[in-house]
Write an enzyme that holds these catalytic residues in place. Structure first.
Site, PDB file in Angstrom:
ATOM      1  N   TYR A  78       0.830  -1.199   0.000  1.00 18.56           N
ATOM      2  CA  TYR A  78       0.000   0.000   0.000  1.00 18.56           C
ATOM      3  C   TYR A  78       0.867   1.253   0.000  1.00 18.56           C
ATOM      4  CZ  TYR A  78      -3.657   3.307   1.326  1.00 18.56           C
ATOM      5  OH  TYR A  78      -4.527   4.365   1.356  1.00 18.56           O
ATOM      6  N   LYS A 124       1.011   3.785  -3.284  1.00 20.28           N
ATOM      7  CA  LYS A 124       0.623   5.191  -3.142  1.00 20.28           C
ATOM      8  C   LYS A 124       1.797   6.118  -3.444  1.00 20.28           C
ATOM      9  CE  LYS A 124      -3.743   4.891  -2.111  1.00 20.28           C
ATOM     10  NZ  LYS A 124      -4.733   5.249  -3.147  1.00 20.28           N
TER      11      LYS A 124
END
Length: 252
Positions: free
Chosen positions: A157, A161
């Site tokens: 994650y 991002k």
């Protein structure tokens, strides 16, 4: 600052709840024709009802390039053009923080598919129409995890991002000559969906207080705070703003 999106066509991905729902509602309230995308059909229907007659829903996985091309083509055939794209689809897909030795290829890839590949595929699909009209706004929703670390320790994650932020800057330079801006909103922790509710509970009272004390304003924000930043980036007030990442996190 009076922001209106009359006669604008908007796509918001990941619109079944949370940030996406708040963003879709904000556009609809300001006069836009809003097309909402998600894999969660039930949540998408709820958002559509909240947004009213200005909103149309499409069940699609943004990590599937062929499906993305098809849905954008259908929207353009119906609306004539896509003026604004909000790449909000993302999340951890049910994963929790684990040691890196335990992460499978599928665990890693599925988070990249929705958080990074989906952003690329959606922007790739709308870019030709925006170039033709010499107008466009692309707003990507990343995370504080992309600028620092993931609070949950999910490696994919944080990486995806961070990659989305890099993609934002790259595409801003590529698409700028066609009067297309590309910007990024990096939210802090907001209790906005079932996943963040579980994370909040898992912190316990001590962890919750520690999180709040690390925020300058000593409180959490709401999905509407994220939507407000998106409205600015999408508006004519931000016509000469591109390649920027703005943290909306109460101050760190």
């Amino acid at each position: 600052m009076n922001i209106s999106f009359d006669k604008r066509t908007v796509i918001v991905t990941g619109a079944a709840h949370g940030f996406g729902r708040a963003i879709a509602k904000a556009f609809a309230e300001r006069g836009a024709a809003v097309h909402i995308l998600d894999v969660n059909e039930a949540g998408l229907d709820e958002t559509r009802q909240l947004c009213g007659e200005r909103c149309r829903s499409h069940v699609v996985d943004v990590g599937d390039r062929d499906a993305v091309q098809a849905v954008v083509s259908a929207i353009e055939a119906d609306a004539g053009a896509v003026d604004i794209l909000v790449n909000n689809a993302g999340g951890v897909r049910g994963q929790v923080g684990r040691p890196l030795e335990e992460i499978s290829q599928a665990d890693w890839q599925t988070i990249f598919d929705v958080n990074l590949s989906g952003t690329f595929f959606m922007t790739q699909a709308v870019a030709p129409g925006m170039k033709k009209r010499r107008y466009g706004r692309v707003i990507n929703i990343s995370s504080g995890a992309g600028l620092g670390i993931s609070l949950t320790g999910i490696q994919a994650y944080a990486s995806a991002k961070a990659g989305q932020i890099g993609l934002t800057r790259q595409l801003a330079h590529e698409l700028g000559p066609w009067n297309i801006t590309v910007n990024n909103v990096a939210p802090g922790f907001v209790r906005s969906n079932p996943t963040t509710e579980r994370q909040w509970v898992a912190m316990g009272e001590d962890g919750q207080q520690k999180l709040l004390q690390n925020i300058a304003m000593k409180r959490l924000g709401s999905p509407d705070d994220i939507a407000a930043m998106v409205m600015f980036f999408a508006s004519d007030f931000a016509g000469w703003v591109s390649g920027q990442v703005i943290s909306v996190d109460g101050g760190k």
